[in-house]
Enzyme design. Structure first.
Site, PDB file in Angstrom:
ATOM      1  N   LEU A  67     -35.682 -45.689 -34.176  1.00  0.00           N
ATOM      2  CA  LEU A  67     -35.895 -45.817 -33.159  1.00  0.00           C
ATOM      3  C   LEU A  67     -37.451 -45.783 -32.949  1.00  0.00           C
ATOM      4  O   LEU A  67     -37.934 -46.410 -31.182  1.00  0.00           O
ATOM      5  CB  LEU A  67     -35.378 -44.417 -32.453  1.00  0.00           C
ATOM      6  CG  LEU A  67     -34.182 -44.295 -32.161  1.00  0.00           C
ATOM      7  CD1 LEU A  67     -33.610 -42.371 -31.712  1.00  0.00           C
ATOM      8  CD2 LEU A  67     -32.775 -44.588 -31.915  1.00  0.00           C
ATOM      9  N   ASN A 108     -31.814 -55.008 -25.250  1.00  0.00           N
ATOM     10  CA  ASN A 108     -31.360 -56.254 -23.918  1.00  0.00           C
ATOM     11  C   ASN A 108     -32.889 -57.373 -23.210  1.00  0.00           C
ATOM     12  O   ASN A 108     -32.191 -58.497 -23.548  1.00  0.00           O
ATOM     13  CB  ASN A 108     -31.512 -55.789 -22.005  1.00  0.00           C
ATOM     14  CG  ASN A 108     -31.831 -54.749 -21.702  1.00  0.00           C
ATOM     15  OD1 ASN A 108     -32.454 -55.292 -20.696  1.00  0.00           O
ATOM     16  ND2 ASN A 108     -32.460 -53.615 -22.201  1.00  0.00           N
ATOM     17  N   TYR A 132     -42.905 -57.416 -26.457  1.00  0.00           N
ATOM     18  CA  TYR A 132     -42.096 -56.233 -26.333  1.00  0.00           C
ATOM     19  C   TYR A 132     -40.563 -56.733 -26.644  1.00  0.00           C
ATOM     20  O   TYR A 132     -40.054 -55.762 -28.319  1.00  0.00           O
ATOM     21  CB  TYR A 132     -41.604 -54.855 -25.073  1.00  0.00           C
ATOM     22  CG  TYR A 132     -40.715 -54.215 -26.085  1.00  0.00           C
ATOM     23  CD1 TYR A 132     -40.299 -53.633 -26.884  1.00  0.00           C
ATOM     24  CD2 TYR A 132     -39.524 -54.200 -24.656  1.00  0.00           C
ATOM     25  CE1 TYR A 132     -39.897 -52.261 -26.552  1.00  0.00           C
ATOM     26  CE2 TYR A 132     -38.111 -53.671 -25.012  1.00  0.00           C
ATOM     27  CZ  TYR A 132     -38.591 -52.132 -25.531  1.00  0.00           C
ATOM     28  OH  TYR A 132     -37.287 -50.979 -25.740  1.00  0.00           O
TER      29      TYR A 132
END
Length: 266
Positions: A67, A108, A132
């Site tokens: 993560l 997404n 990103y």
């Protein structure tokens, strides 16, 4: 079983920690910020770009949930160093340690410029909306390489909006509840092969596929619609023909995240 969780001090990591706790399981929590370990946990303060530190962190690990990294847009140099190079270091360290399963937190925003459809399918071709988002595309590509070349089981989670509750009407479609996030990670940790899966709950207004998630054993139980009355009362019904509802990446596709604006802000 020992699971290494990078970025454990972040929002998603904090939500997952109590939900991944199991008898006989150890969560090894790694972050650049100190983390106070609880029962069944170990803590490592380290940077994911530090190869020596990551090599030590992989000792005795059965699976990695990656993560770590910047969770919003940053200038290119920061994204390149932490999100892209950091993912390489994590995967290479896992390979050298013989870790068989890696779960990668994609987003997404790897496909952010795709337009809204009735149901966005699995393995939607990359159309990142930001640097990103580019880092998430690269993360998926690195995961594919490490699966095909080295046989590592890798599952990439294109996470939507993972919070305790949806914060705006758009999230009535994109919400991933913390409990469903844990269910998804549990399925991903056990999955063989290479997968790209939407990280979304079973929302009534969902327009992202759950087919691949269910194929690896993910069965979401939550629906953002239970929060709809309050959100609609405050914000009104969303106009699905207008931003941020028309593109997968929502507001990340807007001009405020153009590189010139980022440079001026900093």
């Amino acid at each position: 079983m020992r699971i290494l969780m990078t970025g454990a001090a972040g929002g998603v990591g904090t939500l997952l920690r109590p939900r991944l706790a199991r008898e006989g399981r150890v969560l090894r929590l790694l972050d650049v910020a100190p983390v106070e370990p609880g029962p069944g946990e170990e803590a490592v303060t380290a940077d994911i770009t530090d190869q020596d530190a990551m090599a030590k962190a992989m000792d005795g690990v059965d699976a990695v949930v990656h993560l770590g990294g910047h969770s919003v847009e940053r200038p290119w140099a920061e994204i390149l160093d932490v999100n892209i190079n950091g993912t390489y270091v994590v995967l290479e360290s896992a390979r050298r340690a013989g870790v068989p399963h890696v779960v990668l937190a994609s987003s997404n925003h790897a496909v952010g410029f795709h337009p809204r459809t009735d149901e966005a399918g699995d393995y939607l071709f990359p159309r990142p909306d930001t640097f990103y988002g580019v880092s998430k595309v690269t993360k998926e590509a690195l995961g594919s390489l490490y699966h095909d070349r080295y046989g590592m089981a890798v599952t990439c989670l294109r996470i939507g909006s993972c919070f305790e509750r949806p914060r705006d009407p758009r999230m009535l479609a994109t919400w991933l509840s913390p409990d469903d996030c844990a269910r998804l990670v549990e399925a991903a940790v056990a999955a063989d092969g290479y997968h790209v899966v939407w990280g979304v709950s079973a929302n009534t207004r969902r327009w992202w596929s759950l087919e691949e998630g269910r194929a690896i054993g993910y069965e979401p139980r939550d629906d953002a619609e239970v929060f709809a009355r309050d959100l609609i009362a405050r914000h009104g019904e969303p106009d699905l023909s207008a931003p941020p509802h028309t593109l997968v990446g929502g507001s990340f596709c807007g001009p405020e995240l153009d590189v010139d604006n980022l440079t001026r802000e900093r």
